[in-house]
Scaffold this motif. Structure first.
Motif, PDB file in Angstrom:
ATOM      1  N   TYR A 107      -2.490   2.846  -0.159  1.00 48.06           N
ATOM      2  CA  TYR A 107      -1.670   1.702   0.280  1.00 48.06           C
ATOM      3  C   TYR A 107      -0.742   1.281  -0.861  1.00 48.06           C
ATOM      4  CZ  TYR A 107      -5.487   1.673   3.600  1.00 48.06           C
ATOM      5  OH  TYR A 107      -6.427   2.052   4.528  1.00 48.06           O
ATOM      6  N   PRO A 108       0.224   2.136  -1.216  1.00 48.44           N
ATOM      7  CA  PRO A 108       1.041   1.862  -2.409  1.00 48.44           C
ATOM      8  C   PRO A 108       1.898   0.606  -2.306  1.00 48.44           C
ATOM      9  CG  PRO A 108       1.938   3.722  -1.191  1.00 48.44           C
ATOM     10  CD  PRO A 108       0.617   3.379  -0.558  1.00 48.44           C
ATOM     11  N   VAL A 109       2.454   0.319  -1.147  1.00 45.24           N
ATOM     12  CA  VAL A 109       3.311  -0.866  -1.019  1.00 45.24           C
ATOM     13  C   VAL A 109       2.488  -2.129  -1.228  1.00 45.24           C
ATOM     14  CG1 VAL A 109       4.758  -2.198   0.569  1.00 45.24           C
ATOM     15  CG2 VAL A 109       4.967   0.287   0.491  1.00 45.24           C
ATOM     16  N   LEU A 110       1.371  -2.218  -0.550  1.00 44.15           N
ATOM     17  CA  LEU A 110       0.522  -3.402  -0.693  1.00 44.15           C
ATOM     18  C   LEU A 110       0.006  -3.550  -2.121  1.00 44.15           C
ATOM     19  CD1 LEU A 110      -1.575  -3.236   2.607  1.00 44.15           C
ATOM     20  CD2 LEU A 110       0.377  -4.709   2.102  1.00 44.15           C
ATOM     21  N   PHE A 111      -0.436  -2.446  -2.705  1.00 44.27           N
ATOM     22  CA  PHE A 111      -0.979  -2.521  -4.060  1.00 44.27           C
ATOM     23  C   PHE A 111       0.093  -2.903  -5.082  1.00 44.27           C
ATOM     24  CE2 PHE A 111      -2.253  -0.826  -8.181  1.00 44.27           C
ATOM     25  CZ  PHE A 111      -3.474  -1.455  -8.334  1.00 44.27           C
ATOM     26  N   ASN A 112       1.262  -2.296  -4.975  1.00 43.50           N
ATOM     27  CA  ASN A 112       2.324  -2.600  -5.938  1.00 43.50           C
ATOM     28  C   ASN A 112       2.765  -4.058  -5.858  1.00 43.50           C
ATOM     29  OD1 ASN A 112       2.341  -0.025  -7.023  1.00 43.50           O
ATOM     30  ND2 ASN A 112       3.877   0.721  -5.584  1.00 43.50           N
ATOM     31  N   TYR A 113       2.874  -4.587  -4.645  1.00 46.47           N
ATOM     32  CA  TYR A 113       3.223  -6.005  -4.516  1.00 46.47           C
ATOM     33  C   TYR A 113       2.079  -6.893  -4.991  1.00 46.47           C
ATOM     34  CZ  TYR A 113       7.771  -5.557  -2.335  1.00 46.47           C
ATOM     35  OH  TYR A 113       9.100  -5.295  -2.115  1.00 46.47           O
ATOM     36  N   GLN A 114       0.851  -6.466  -4.768  1.00 48.62           N
ATOM     37  CA  GLN A 114      -0.287  -7.232  -5.256  1.00 48.62           C
ATOM     38  C   GLN A 114      -0.212  -7.383  -6.774  1.00 48.62           C
ATOM     39  OE1 GLN A 114      -4.030  -5.210  -4.934  1.00 48.62           O
ATOM     40  NE2 GLN A 114      -5.228  -7.025  -5.417  1.00 48.62           N
ATOM     41  N   VAL A 115       0.046  -6.282  -7.455  1.00 47.35           N
ATOM     42  CA  VAL A 115       0.144  -6.312  -8.920  1.00 47.35           C
ATOM     43  C   VAL A 115       1.379  -7.095  -9.363  1.00 47.35           C
ATOM     44  CG1 VAL A 115       0.427  -4.873 -10.975  1.00 47.35           C
ATOM     45  CG2 VAL A 115      -1.185  -4.194  -9.196  1.00 47.35           C
ATOM     46  N   LEU A 116       2.493  -6.908  -8.669  1.00 48.79           N
ATOM     47  CA  LEU A 116       3.711  -7.650  -9.002  1.00 48.79           C
ATOM     48  C   LEU A 116       3.484  -9.151  -8.920  1.00 48.79           C
ATOM     49  CD1 LEU A 116       6.808  -7.820  -9.529  1.00 48.79           C
ATOM     50  CD2 LEU A 116       7.069  -7.780  -7.034  1.00 48.79           C
ATOM     51  N   PHE A 117       2.883  -9.604  -7.819  1.00 44.51           N
ATOM     52  CA  PHE A 117       2.650 -11.040  -7.647  1.00 44.51           C
ATOM     53  C   PHE A 117       1.661 -11.566  -8.688  1.00 44.51           C
ATOM     54  CE2 PHE A 117       3.753 -10.593  -2.878  1.00 44.51           C
ATOM     55  CZ  PHE A 117       5.097 -10.652  -3.184  1.00 44.51           C
ATOM     56  N   TYR A 118       0.703 -10.746  -9.074  1.00 40.20           N
ATOM     57  CA  TYR A 118      -0.228 -11.137 -10.130  1.00 40.20           C
ATOM     58  C   TYR A 118       0.528 -11.331 -11.450  1.00 40.20           C
ATOM     59  CZ  TYR A 118      -3.642 -10.588 -13.845  1.00 40.20           C
ATOM     60  OH  TYR A 118      -4.375 -10.768 -14.995  1.00 40.20           O
ATOM     61  N   GLN A 119       1.417 -10.395 -11.761  1.00 40.80           N
ATOM     62  CA  GLN A 119       2.188 -10.485 -13.006  1.00 40.80           C
ATOM     63  C   GLN A 119       3.116 -11.700 -12.989  1.00 40.80           C
ATOM     64  OE1 GLN A 119       3.877  -6.558 -12.963  1.00 40.80           O
ATOM     65  NE2 GLN A 119       2.206  -5.694 -14.177  1.00 40.80           N
ATOM     66  N   ILE A 120       3.706 -11.985 -11.852  1.00 42.89           N
ATOM     67  CA  ILE A 120       4.558 -13.174 -11.734  1.00 42.89           C
ATOM     68  C   ILE A 120       3.716 -14.432 -11.941  1.00 42.89           C
ATOM     69  CG2 ILE A 120       5.955 -14.559 -10.145  1.00 42.89           C
ATOM     70  CD1 ILE A 120       6.908 -11.891  -8.903  1.00 42.89           C
ATOM     71  N   ALA A 121       2.525 -14.452 -11.370  1.00 44.07           N
ATOM     72  CA  ALA A 121       1.632 -15.600 -11.539  1.00 44.07           C
ATOM     73  C   ALA A 121       1.267 -15.798 -13.008  1.00 44.07           C
ATOM     74  CB  ALA A 121       0.365 -15.410 -10.699  1.00 44.07           C
ATOM     75  N   ARG A 122       0.951 -14.695 -13.693  1.00 43.05           N
ATOM     76  CA  ARG A 122       0.617 -14.789 -15.122  1.00 43.05           C
ATOM     77  C   ARG A 122       1.796 -15.339 -15.933  1.00 43.05           C
ATOM     78  NH1 ARG A 122      -4.347 -13.676 -17.491  1.00 43.05           N
ATOM     79  NH2 ARG A 122      -2.987 -13.664 -19.270  1.00 43.05           N
ATOM     80  N   GLU A 123       2.979 -14.830 -15.628  1.00 47.74           N
ATOM     81  CA  GLU A 123       4.171 -15.283 -16.347  1.00 47.74           C
ATOM     82  C   GLU A 123       4.432 -16.770 -16.092  1.00 47.74           C
ATOM     83  OE1 GLU A 123       6.913 -14.686 -19.167  1.00 47.74           O
ATOM     84  OE2 GLU A 123       5.481 -13.189 -18.484  1.00 47.74           O
TER      85      GLU A 123
END
Length: 151
Positions: A107-123
């Motif tokens: 599930y590359p689309v879901l996983f990549n957005y999951q990680v992206l949103f996590y990184q945005i949250a951290r920032e």
């Protein structure tokens, strides 16, 4: 006996109302045009879930749509514990990422957005923007739960 009940529960078809509700939410989000690739993935999950009657796809599509709807919500954090709450949510998002890491190729689309949103949250947390940190960590968490629904 329990196995029979569980089998019957999962054999029940997905209701037309559920599919219609998901489609209405999908088209409302699609009009905004944000994160188009993720919106298209939600549409694919809805289509597959409704056509096959697969409840896992329906559940996953509900989570993806909810994550996308969070973008338009206005979250106000006014208490002193907002930093603590944001940190806890980000830790929970990280925990779910660790659980979904094995499904990144499936599930590359879901996983990549999951990680992206996590990184945005951290920032956002680093910049003391707790409202957006909460919003994006919740979105990351929901996408991770969608992946876990599909496994």
């Amino acid at each position: 006996m329990k196995l029979l009940v569980l089998t019957l529960l999962f054999a029940l078809p997905v209701s037309a109302d559920t599919c219609k509700s998901l489609e209405v939410r999908y088209y409302a989000i699609k009009e905004r045009g944000v994160y188009v690739e993720l919106i298209n993935e939600a549409g694919r999950l809805i289509e597959k879930g409704c056509s096959e009657g697969n409840k896992a796809y329906i559940s996953a599509s509900e989570r993806v749509l909810t994550a996308l709807e969070i973008l338009s919500e206005d979250i106000r954090v006014e208490n002193k514990s907002s930093e603590k709450m944001a940190r806890e949510r980000i830790v929970e998002s990280q925990r779910v990422i660790n659980m979904t890491h094995n499904y990144r190729e499936k599930y590359p689309v879901l996983f990549n957005y999951q990680v992206l949103f996590y990184q945005i949250a951290r920032e956002n947390l680093n910049h003391k923007d707790y409202e957006h940190a909460l919003k994006y960590s919740q979105m990351s968490y929901l996408l991770g739960r969608a992946i876990l629904d599909l496994r």
